[in-house]
Design a protein around this motif. Structure first.
Motif, PDB file in Angstrom:
ATOM      1  N   LEU A   1       0.809  -1.210   0.000  1.00  0.00           N
ATOM      2  CA  LEU A   1       0.000   0.000   0.000  1.00  0.00           C
ATOM      3  C   LEU A   1       0.849   1.270   0.000  1.00  0.00           C
ATOM      4  O   LEU A   1       0.383   2.329  -0.430  1.00  0.00           O
ATOM      5  CB  LEU A   1      -0.928   0.001   1.211  1.00  0.00           C
ATOM      6  N   SER A   2       2.078   1.175   0.472  1.00  0.00           N
ATOM      7  CA  SER A   2       2.938   2.360   0.473  1.00  0.00           C
ATOM      8  C   SER A   2       3.290   2.810  -0.953  1.00  0.00           C
ATOM      9  O   SER A   2       3.704   3.952  -1.163  1.00  0.00           O
ATOM     10  CB  SER A   2       4.225   2.077   1.254  1.00  0.00           C
ATOM     11  N   ARG A   3       3.117   1.919  -1.943  1.00  0.00           N
ATOM     12  CA  ARG A   3       3.390   2.257  -3.336  1.00  0.00           C
ATOM     13  C   ARG A   3       2.110   2.582  -4.101  1.00  0.00           C
ATOM     14  O   ARG A   3       2.118   2.588  -5.336  1.00  0.00           O
ATOM     15  CB  ARG A   3       4.109   1.099  -4.018  1.00  0.00           C
ATOM     16  N   SER A   4       1.034   2.839  -3.437  1.00  0.00           N
ATOM     17  CA  SER A   4      -0.249   3.074  -4.092  1.00  0.00           C
ATOM     18  C   SER A   4      -0.157   4.238  -5.072  1.00  0.00           C
ATOM     19  O   SER A   4       0.265   5.345  -4.715  1.00  0.00           O
ATOM     20  CB  SER A   4      -1.320   3.362  -3.038  1.00  0.00           C
ATOM     21  N   LEU A   5      -0.523   3.958  -6.319  1.00  0.00           N
ATOM     22  CA  LEU A   5      -0.576   4.938  -7.403  1.00  0.00           C
ATOM     23  C   LEU A   5       0.774   5.606  -7.662  1.00  0.00           C
ATOM     24  O   LEU A   5       0.831   6.749  -8.129  1.00  0.00           O
ATOM     25  CB  LEU A   5      -1.641   6.003  -7.127  1.00  0.00           C
ATOM     26  N   ASP A   6       1.866   4.903  -7.390  1.00  0.00           N
ATOM     27  CA  ASP A   6       3.183   5.436  -7.724  1.00  0.00           C
ATOM     28  C   ASP A   6       3.353   5.518  -9.234  1.00  0.00           C
ATOM     29  O   ASP A   6       2.830   4.697  -9.986  1.00  0.00           O
ATOM     30  CB  ASP A   6       4.280   4.546  -7.131  1.00  0.00           C
ATOM     31  N   LYS A   7       4.105   6.498  -9.681  1.00  0.00           N
ATOM     32  CA  LYS A   7       4.338   6.702 -11.097  1.00  0.00           C
ATOM     33  C   LYS A   7       5.315   5.650 -11.638  1.00  0.00           C
ATOM     34  O   LYS A   7       6.031   4.995 -10.874  1.00  0.00           O
ATOM     35  CB  LYS A   7       4.904   8.110 -11.350  1.00  0.00           C
ATOM     36  N   PRO A   8       5.357   5.467 -12.969  1.00  0.00           N
ATOM     37  CA  PRO A   8       6.332   4.528 -13.550  1.00  0.00           C
ATOM     38  C   PRO A   8       7.761   4.900 -13.172  1.00  0.00           C
ATOM     39  O   PRO A   8       8.134   6.072 -13.146  1.00  0.00           O
ATOM     40  CB  PRO A   8       6.102   4.675 -15.061  1.00  0.00           C
ATOM     41  N   SER A   9       8.553   3.881 -12.889  1.00  0.00           N
ATOM     42  CA  SER A   9       9.936   4.085 -12.467  1.00  0.00           C
ATOM     43  C   SER A   9      10.737   2.856 -12.863  1.00  0.00           C
ATOM     44  O   SER A   9      10.229   1.940 -13.514  1.00  0.00           O
ATOM     45  CB  SER A   9      10.008   4.325 -10.951  1.00  0.00           C
ATOM     46  N   ALA A  10      12.002   2.838 -12.455  1.00  0.00           N
ATOM     47  CA  ALA A  10      12.849   1.689 -12.762  1.00  0.00           C
ATOM     48  C   ALA A  10      12.375   0.448 -12.019  1.00  0.00           C
ATOM     49  O   ALA A  10      12.555  -0.680 -12.504  1.00  0.00           O
ATOM     50  CB  ALA A  10      14.304   2.000 -12.395  1.00  0.00           C
ATOM     51  N   ASP A  11      11.788   0.613 -10.831  1.00  0.00           N
ATOM     52  CA  ASP A  11      11.283  -0.536 -10.083  1.00  0.00           C
ATOM     53  C   ASP A  11       9.970  -1.057 -10.675  1.00  0.00           C
ATOM     54  O   ASP A  11       9.745  -2.268 -10.720  1.00  0.00           O
ATOM     55  CB  ASP A  11      11.072  -0.157  -8.613  1.00  0.00           C
ATOM     56  N   GLY A  12       9.095  -0.154 -11.098  1.00  0.00           N
ATOM     57  CA  GLY A  12       7.837  -0.552 -11.722  1.00  0.00           C
ATOM     58  C   GLY A  12       7.666   0.196 -13.024  1.00  0.00           C
ATOM     59  O   GLY A  12       7.366   1.405 -13.030  1.00  0.00           O
ATOM     60  N   TRP A  13       7.895  -0.487 -14.147  1.00  0.00           N
ATOM     61  CA  TRP A  13       7.936   0.180 -15.448  1.00  0.00           C
ATOM     62  C   TRP A  13       6.616   0.878 -15.788  1.00  0.00           C
ATOM     63  O   TRP A  13       6.624   1.934 -16.408  1.00  0.00           O
ATOM     64  CB  TRP A  13       8.290  -0.831 -16.530  1.00  0.00           C
ATOM     65  N   PHE A  14       5.499   0.272 -15.396  1.00  0.00           N
ATOM     66  CA  PHE A  14       4.184   0.852 -15.693  1.00  0.00           C
ATOM     67  C   PHE A  14       3.543   1.485 -14.460  1.00  0.00           C
ATOM     68  O   PHE A  14       2.375   1.862 -14.500  1.00  0.00           O
ATOM     69  CB  PHE A  14       3.244  -0.214 -16.250  1.00  0.00           C
TER      70      PHE A  14
ATOM     71  N   TYR B   1       2.914  -3.490 -14.484  1.00  0.00           N
ATOM     72  CA  TYR B   1       3.590  -4.229 -15.558  1.00  0.00           C
ATOM     73  C   TYR B   1       3.419  -5.735 -15.367  1.00  0.00           C
ATOM     74  O   TYR B   1       3.097  -6.453 -16.328  1.00  0.00           O
ATOM     75  CB  TYR B   1       5.069  -3.860 -15.590  1.00  0.00           C
ATOM     76  N   ALA B   2       3.617  -6.206 -14.143  1.00  0.00           N
ATOM     77  CA  ALA B   2       3.450  -7.634 -13.889  1.00  0.00           C
ATOM     78  C   ALA B   2       2.005  -8.066 -14.121  1.00  0.00           C
ATOM     79  O   ALA B   2       1.744  -9.148 -14.666  1.00  0.00           O
ATOM     80  CB  ALA B   2       3.884  -7.969 -12.454  1.00  0.00           C
ATOM     81  N   ARG B   3       1.065  -7.236 -13.730  1.00  0.00           N
ATOM     82  CA  ARG B   3      -0.343  -7.597 -13.919  1.00  0.00           C
ATOM     83  C   ARG B   3      -0.719  -7.610 -15.405  1.00  0.00           C
ATOM     84  O   ARG B   3      -1.522  -8.443 -15.840  1.00  0.00           O
ATOM     85  CB  ARG B   3      -1.231  -6.612 -13.151  1.00  0.00           C
ATOM     86  N   VAL B   4      -0.149  -6.699 -16.180  1.00  0.00           N
ATOM     87  CA  VAL B   4      -0.422  -6.708 -17.617  1.00  0.00           C
ATOM     88  C   VAL B   4       0.121  -7.989 -18.258  1.00  0.00           C
ATOM     89  O   VAL B   4      -0.539  -8.611 -19.111  1.00  0.00           O
ATOM     90  CB  VAL B   4       0.188  -5.458 -18.277  1.00  0.00           C
ATOM     91  N   ILE B   5       1.321  -8.392 -17.858  1.00  0.00           N
ATOM     92  CA  ILE B   5       1.909  -9.610 -18.419  1.00  0.00           C
ATOM     93  C   ILE B   5       1.092 -10.834 -18.007  1.00  0.00           C
ATOM     94  O   ILE B   5       0.741 -11.686 -18.841  1.00  0.00           O
ATOM     95  CB  ILE B   5       3.371  -9.763 -17.962  1.00  0.00           C
ATOM     96  N   TYR B   6       0.760 -10.948 -16.727  1.00  0.00           N
ATOM     97  CA  TYR B   6      -0.002 -12.104 -16.263  1.00  0.00           C
ATOM     98  C   TYR B   6      -1.449 -12.061 -16.758  1.00  0.00           C
ATOM     99  O   TYR B   6      -2.113 -13.096 -16.825  1.00  0.00           O
ATOM    100  CB  TYR B   6       0.027 -12.168 -14.735  1.00  0.00           C
ATOM    101  N   GLY B   7      -1.943 -10.870 -17.114  1.00  0.00           N
ATOM    102  CA  GLY B   7      -3.301 -10.779 -17.622  1.00  0.00           C
ATOM    103  C   GLY B   7      -3.483 -11.403 -18.990  1.00  0.00           C
ATOM    104  O   GLY B   7      -4.618 -11.709 -19.390  1.00  0.00           O
ATOM    105  N   ALA B   8      -2.383 -11.593 -19.720  1.00  0.00           N
ATOM    106  CA  ALA B   8      -2.490 -12.228 -21.039  1.00  0.00           C
ATOM    107  C   ALA B   8      -2.958 -13.668 -20.924  1.00  0.00           C
ATOM    108  O   ALA B   8      -3.627 -14.179 -21.833  1.00  0.00           O
ATOM    109  CB  ALA B   8      -1.142 -12.167 -21.750  1.00  0.00           C
TER     110      ALA B   8
END
Length: 322
Positions: free
Chosen positions: A82-95, A105-112
């Motif tokens: 929850l501490s990362r809620s609505l964080d902007k894209p960064s090196a740790d989370g591309w999306f 990003y992980a959810r988009v990949i696993y959503g396929a």
């Protein structure tokens, strides 16, 4: 002194001797290329189309994402911080991160996985049911054809989205305790129920155009049974339209699954799906537009890839479009 007539004969160069068993066209250039069938000609035509290679490459990538998502996104697609809620894209989370702190990003990949599995299984079931009924209707004819055609007309009259909403709401209400597999099975069944009449019509028309061909008549005259005629002669020559339509239908079903999940009657959390992600992210589109943009971009790319591949296959299998 020799006779002039015999001299002219003697001065004429002798013709080259040929082997008695050689063919008459021995002097003509021979081609080592074997004759190609319909699929061979289609594959030769497809290899020359950049659109085919682009769509096929994208489809392979999406299939690998669905089969091995960890190769593309090692992060967690279900649990978040929850501490990362609505964080902007960064090196740790591309999306970026969603409202629950989950890696988009992980959810988009696993959503396929969910979207493609539902679409592929629905298409296979639709082709199997619709194709079998189309073969029976076209080959038997008479009252069997009339009965199956009228049943198909009933399903043709059902609006696709409205019919799917009615089916899923009836068997998968908001308070339902169905498991993930059961919900996915209901979505697949609803897509099959509303789509098989199109496949039935395609197969029926192909069978009607093929069953009076000379090789079918000859096989029937030689005593071939109905099963052998259908499996050995009719089916291989009637699969081309179904192959084209099935490829395009995969893309359509990916979009249909996302639509039903977006409306809240399809797949539900904790299943990861592009439609669910778009539905969850629409409330925060002004604050974090990436929550909608990234899954929508993958969804549109996947749908267009299958549609473009289907169009390329259709042009290759249809001699009139070459």
């Amino acid at each position: 002194m020799s006779d002039p007539s015999t001299a002219s004969i003697v001065s004429t160069p002798p013709a080259q001797s040929t082997d008695a068993g050689a063919p008459a066209t021995a002097g003509l250039p021979q081609s080592n290329e074997k004759p190609r069938g319909l699929l061979g000609d289609a594959w030769r035509d497809l290899r020359r189309k950049p659109l085919f290679w682009i769509s096929a490459t994208l489809i392979v990538i999406f299939l690998l994402m669905a089969a091995f998502p960890a190769l593309f996104a090692p992060g967690d697609a279900v649990n978040g911080t929850l501490s990362r809620s609505l964080d902007k894209p960064s090196a740790d989370g591309w999306f970026g991160y969603d409202v629950q702190g989950r890696d988009v990003y992980a959810r988009v990949i696993y959503g396929a996985r969910a979207s493609i599995v539902v679409a592929v299984l629905s298409v296979l079931g639709t082709l199997l049911v619709g194709g079998a009924m189309g073969i029976i209707a076209g080959y038997r004819g008479g009252w069997v054809d009339g009965l199956l055609s009228r049943i198909a007309d009933v399903f043709f009259g059902l609006p696709f989205v409205l019919g799917a909403i009615v089916i899923l709401t009836t068997f998968n209400g908001s308070n339902s305790s169905n498991s993930k597999a059961q919900i996915m099975g209901l979505v697949i069944a609803s897509l099959m129920v509303l789509s098989w009449p199109v496949v039935m019509r395609l197969m029926r028309s192909s069978v009607l155009a093929t069953k009076e061909a000379d090789y079918i008549v000859a096989a029937r005259a030689l005593g071939a049974g109905t099963g052998r005629i259908i499996l050995k002669h009719l089916l291989p020559n009637c699969l081309a339209p179904l192959l084209v339509y099935g490829t395009i239908m995969v893309g359509s079903f990916i979009g249909a699954e996302a639509t039903l999940s977006f409306l809240g009657v399809g797949l539900k959390s904790p299943v990861v799906s592009w439609g669910i992600m778009i539905s969850d992210g629409q409330q925060f589109i002004r604050v974090a537009p990436g929550l909608v943009f990234f899954p929508a971009a993958f969804l549109v790319t996947a749908v267009l890839s299958f549609v473009m591949l289907g169009e390329a296959v259709r042009e290759a299998l249809d001699p009139k479009l070459r």
